[in-house]
Design an enzyme around this catalytic site. Structure first.
Site, PDB file in Angstrom:
ATOM      1  N   SER A  71      26.599   5.202 -14.996  1.00 14.29           N
ATOM      2  CA  SER A  71      27.871   4.483 -15.187  1.00 14.29           C
ATOM      3  C   SER A  71      27.894   3.791 -16.548  1.00 14.29           C
ATOM      4  O   SER A  71      26.876   3.736 -17.257  1.00 14.29           O
ATOM      5  CB  SER A  71      28.088   3.439 -14.079  1.00 14.29           C
ATOM      6  OG  SER A  71      27.150   2.402 -14.189  1.00 14.29           O
ATOM      7  N   GLY A  72      29.078   3.296 -16.891  1.00  9.07           N
ATOM      8  CA  GLY A  72      29.241   2.398 -18.029  1.00  9.07           C
ATOM      9  C   GLY A  72      28.696   2.894 -19.348  1.00  9.07           C
ATOM     10  O   GLY A  72      28.912   4.030 -19.759  1.00  9.07           O
ATOM     11  N   TYR A 117      19.160 -13.221 -17.055  1.00  3.82           N
ATOM     12  CA  TYR A 117      19.667 -12.172 -17.957  1.00  3.82           C
ATOM     13  C   TYR A 117      19.387 -12.522 -19.418  1.00  3.82           C
ATOM     14  O   TYR A 117      18.857 -11.704 -20.170  1.00  3.82           O
ATOM     15  CB  TYR A 117      21.165 -11.997 -17.721  1.00  3.82           C
ATOM     16  CG  TYR A 117      21.795 -10.880 -18.519  1.00  3.82           C
ATOM     17  CD1 TYR A 117      21.623  -9.545 -18.149  1.00  3.82           C
ATOM     18  CD2 TYR A 117      22.584 -11.150 -19.634  1.00  3.82           C
ATOM     19  CE1 TYR A 117      22.212  -8.515 -18.872  1.00  3.82           C
ATOM     20  CE2 TYR A 117      23.173 -10.125 -20.364  1.00  3.82           C
ATOM     21  CZ  TYR A 117      22.987  -8.809 -19.981  1.00  3.82           C
ATOM     22  OH  TYR A 117      23.579  -7.798 -20.699  1.00  3.82           O
ATOM     23  N   LYS A 155      16.998 -10.356 -21.884  1.00  7.54           N
ATOM     24  CA  LYS A 155      17.557  -9.646 -23.039  1.00  7.54           C
ATOM     25  C   LYS A 155      16.987 -10.191 -24.359  1.00  7.54           C
ATOM     26  O   LYS A 155      16.835  -9.441 -25.326  1.00  7.54           O
ATOM     27  CB  LYS A 155      19.081  -9.725 -23.032  1.00  7.54           C
ATOM     28  CG  LYS A 155      19.725  -8.933 -21.896  1.00  7.54           C
ATOM     29  CD  LYS A 155      19.449  -7.436 -22.026  1.00  7.54           C
ATOM     30  CE  LYS A 155      20.189  -6.628 -20.978  1.00  7.54           C
ATOM     31  NZ  LYS A 155      19.999  -5.180 -21.111  1.00  7.54           N
ATOM     32  N   THR A 178      32.857  -2.550 -17.892  1.00  8.97           N
ATOM     33  CA  THR A 178      32.098  -1.528 -17.155  1.00  8.97           C
ATOM     34  C   THR A 178      32.009  -2.028 -15.711  1.00  8.97           C
ATOM     35  O   THR A 178      32.487  -3.124 -15.403  1.00  8.97           O
ATOM     36  CB  THR A 178      30.658  -1.382 -17.693  1.00  8.97           C
ATOM     37  OG1 THR A 178      29.973  -2.635 -17.507  1.00  8.97           O
ATOM     38  CG2 THR A 178      30.620  -0.992 -19.159  1.00  8.97           C
ATOM     39  N   TRP A 230      30.016 -16.255 -35.299  1.00 11.31           N
ATOM     40  CA  TRP A 230      30.494 -17.624 -35.535  1.00 11.31           C
ATOM     41  C   TRP A 230      30.043 -18.561 -34.427  1.00 11.31           C
ATOM     42  O   TRP A 230      29.363 -18.133 -33.502  1.00 11.31           O
ATOM     43  CB  TRP A 230      32.003 -17.650 -35.694  1.00 11.31           C
ATOM     44  CG  TRP A 230      32.830 -17.157 -34.539  1.00 11.31           C
ATOM     45  CD1 TRP A 230      32.404 -16.797 -33.270  1.00 11.31           C
ATOM     46  CD2 TRP A 230      34.248 -16.944 -34.542  1.00 11.31           C
ATOM     47  NE1 TRP A 230      33.444 -16.376 -32.518  1.00 11.31           N
ATOM     48  CE2 TRP A 230      34.596 -16.465 -33.252  1.00 11.31           C
ATOM     49  CE3 TRP A 230      35.255 -17.123 -35.472  1.00 11.31           C
ATOM     50  CZ2 TRP A 230      35.926 -16.155 -32.899  1.00 11.31           C
ATOM     51  CZ3 TRP A 230      36.554 -16.812 -35.104  1.00 11.31           C
ATOM     52  CH2 TRP A 230      36.880 -16.329 -33.845  1.00 11.31           C
TER      53      TRP A 230
HETATM   54  N1  LIG Z   1      29.167  -4.058 -20.586  1.00 13.41           N
HETATM   55  C1  LIG Z   1      28.856  -5.077 -21.359  1.00 13.41           C
HETATM   56  O1  LIG Z   1      29.719  -5.874 -21.714  1.00 13.41           O
HETATM   57  C2  LIG Z   1      27.442  -5.260 -21.823  1.00 13.41           C
HETATM   58  C3  LIG Z   1      27.207  -6.213 -22.797  1.00 13.41           C
HETATM   59  C4  LIG Z   1      25.912  -6.408 -23.259  1.00 13.41           C
HETATM   60  C5  LIG Z   1      24.877  -5.631 -22.769  1.00 13.41           C
HETATM   61  N2  LIG Z   1      25.126  -4.707 -21.809  1.00 13.41           N
HETATM   62  C6  LIG Z   1      23.986  -3.928 -21.322  1.00 13.41           C
HETATM   63  O2  LIG Z   1      24.308  -2.561 -21.322  1.00 13.41           O
HETATM   64  C7  LIG Z   1      23.542  -1.892 -20.314  1.00 13.41           C
HETATM   65  C8  LIG Z   1      24.483  -1.064 -19.454  1.00 13.41           C
HETATM   66  O3  LIG Z   1      25.339  -1.956 -18.741  1.00 13.41           O
HETATM   67  P1  LIG Z   1      26.785  -1.559 -18.247  1.00 13.41           P
HETATM   68  O4  LIG Z   1      27.686  -2.627 -18.699  1.00 13.41           O
HETATM   69  O5  LIG Z   1      27.061  -0.145 -18.578  1.00 13.41           O
HETATM   70  O6  LIG Z   1      26.602  -1.777 -16.677  1.00 13.41           O
HETATM   71  P2  LIG Z   1      26.713  -0.786 -15.436  1.00 13.41           P
HETATM   72  O7  LIG Z   1      27.935   0.064 -15.517  1.00 13.41           O
HETATM   73  O8  LIG Z   1      26.496  -1.634 -14.237  1.00 13.41           O
HETATM   74  O9  LIG Z   1      25.452   0.170 -15.637  1.00 13.41           O
HETATM   75  C9  LIG Z   1      24.154  -0.250 -15.379  1.00 13.41           C
HETATM   76  C10 LIG Z   1      23.307   0.981 -15.232  1.00 13.41           C
HETATM   77  O10 LIG Z   1      21.942   0.589 -15.019  1.00 13.41           O
HETATM   78  C11 LIG Z   1      21.414   1.385 -13.982  1.00 13.41           C
HETATM   79  N3  LIG Z   1      20.329   0.695 -13.306  1.00 13.41           N
HETATM   80  C12 LIG Z   1      20.284  -0.575 -12.856  1.00 13.41           C
HETATM   81  N4  LIG Z   1      19.125  -0.809 -12.235  1.00 13.41           N
HETATM   82  C13 LIG Z   1      18.407   0.346 -12.298  1.00 13.41           C
HETATM   83  C14 LIG Z   1      17.131   0.761 -11.817  1.00 13.41           C
HETATM   84  N5  LIG Z   1      16.317  -0.069 -11.141  1.00 13.41           N
HETATM   85  N6  LIG Z   1      16.729   2.014 -12.057  1.00 13.41           N
HETATM   86  C15 LIG Z   1      17.523   2.885 -12.734  1.00 13.41           C
HETATM   87  N7  LIG Z   1      18.736   2.566 -13.205  1.00 13.41           N
HETATM   88  C16 LIG Z   1      19.160   1.312 -12.974  1.00 13.41           C
HETATM   89  C17 LIG Z   1      22.587   1.657 -13.051  1.00 13.41           C
HETATM   90  O11 LIG Z   1      22.367   2.862 -12.333  1.00 13.41           O
HETATM   91  P3  LIG Z   1      22.065   2.968 -10.759  1.00 13.41           P
HETATM   92  O12 LIG Z   1      22.703   1.801 -10.085  1.00 13.41           O
HETATM   93  O13 LIG Z   1      22.664   4.296 -10.384  1.00 13.41           O
HETATM   94  O14 LIG Z   1      20.570   2.970 -10.671  1.00 13.41           O
HETATM   95  C18 LIG Z   1      23.720   1.843 -14.044  1.00 13.41           C
HETATM   96  O15 LIG Z   1      23.786   3.191 -14.474  1.00 13.41           O
HETATM   97  C19 LIG Z   1      22.793  -2.978 -19.539  1.00 13.41           C
HETATM   98  O16 LIG Z   1      21.476  -3.082 -20.012  1.00 13.41           O
HETATM   99  C20 LIG Z   1      23.595  -4.234 -19.887  1.00 13.41           C
HETATM  100  O17 LIG Z   1      22.823  -5.408 -19.792  1.00 13.41           O
HETATM  101  C21 LIG Z   1      26.383  -4.490 -21.334  1.00 13.41           C
END
Ligand SMILES: NC(=O)c1ccc[n+]([C@@H]2O[C@H](COP(=O)([O-])OP(=O)(O)OC[C@H]3O[C@@H](n4cnc5c(N)ncnc54)[C@H](OP(=O)(O)O)[C@@H]3O)[C@@H](O)[C@H]2O)c1
Length: 260
Positions: A22-23, A165, A169, A200, A260
């Protein structure tokens, strides 16, 4: 480097993307495949990986496999790397994207919540990076590792209670620098991406609240949330020859949020 293709092509390379169900993980997979890499998709929801693999193969003419993986289980990480190597070749690009973002007041955050966040967001990327790097060092091949940190690896959050978190990070950001220093001698370049607010599955619930969304937009110099696809360029850049002199950097994709 006389053509755009020379700068950005990933043809002949093999990438692993975690959290590809996802995402942003889906976008990272698109990015690698678009640039010509074969890709192994990893996530726990294995049922989502087959359709994405078929879509990427069809769209970009590369080979893509899905490997159901819980990144917190060492045996799954071993199987992921072994399966990728057997079916696609030795992985030389790793995108450590999977992550979770539990919230809760710091003074009462359960130990289990803290442990889960650290295990998924910090320990698992290290364990997988180790495995990929060992293969490359042994094969005497260069490689790229891209860790998905966050603006909250640099800053604290005033909107959500995110102690586990932000700690995980920030740890991932400095782990990126340490691995970059240790593995430079092997030609393994290690960088991180620090995304800002991007809708996401993980974030859309909070963003649906008008007061949250308004604060996010107001605190972002570009005045809007990001699009998931806006992560693609950074992934291609950090995986490709275009970034051959870049290691240990944290690249913000945040509309200026951290400025900022
Ligand atoms: N969206 C934002 O605004 C944002 C901002 C800063 C950083 N991020 C970072 O970007 C990354 C992706 O986040 P996202 O926003 O795309 O969220 P998301 O749509 O919830 O995706 C998270 C992904 O991580 C996988 N995941 C979680 N636990 C796991 C595990 N134990 N084993 C394998 N896969 C696992 C999930 O897959 P399954 O559940 O299928 O395992 C899912 O595909 C994350 O590291 C997040 O912290 C996102």
């Amino acid at each position: 480097m006389n053509s755009l293709n020379d700068l950005f092509s990933l043809r002949g390379h093999v990438g692993i993307v975690t959290g590809a169900s996802s995402g942003l993980g889906v976008e990272c997979a698109h990015a690698l495949a678009l640039a010509g890499a074969d890709v192994a998709l990893a996530a726990r929801r294995g049922d989502r990986l087959g359709p994405l693999a078929a879509e990427l193969e069809q769209a970009y003419g590369v080979r893509v496999i899905g490997v159901q993986t819980d990144i917190t289980a060492d045996a799954d990480l071993d199987r992921l790397v072994v399966t990728c190597t057997a079916k696609l070749g030795l992985p030389d690009i790793l995108v450590n994207n999977a992550g979770i973002s539990p919230t809760g007041r710091a003074e009462s955050l359960p130990r289990a919540t803290w442990d889960d966040a650290l295990a998924t967001n910090l320990t698992a990327p290290m364990m997988l990076a180790q495995r990929v790097a060992r293969g490359l060092i042994e094969a005497k091949k260069p490689g790229r590792i891209i860790n998905m940190s966050s603006i909250y690896g640099i800053l604290a959050s005033s909107i959500y209670r995110l102690s586990a978190y932000t700690a995980s990070k920030a740890g991932l950001a400095n782990l990126t620098r340490q691995l970059a220093v240790e593995w430079a001698q092997y030609g393994i370049l290690v960088n991180a991406i620090a995304p800002g607010w991007i809708p996401t599955e993980a974030t859309e619930g909070g963003m649906a609240k008008p007061q949250n969304r308004e604060r996010m937009e107001r605190s972002t110099p570009l005045g809007r949330l990001g699009l998931p696809s806006e992560i693609r360029g950074a992934v291609i850049y950090l995986a490709s020859p275009a970034s051959s002199y870049v290691t240990g950097t944290i690249l913000s994709i945040d509309g200026g949020y951290a400025s900022w």
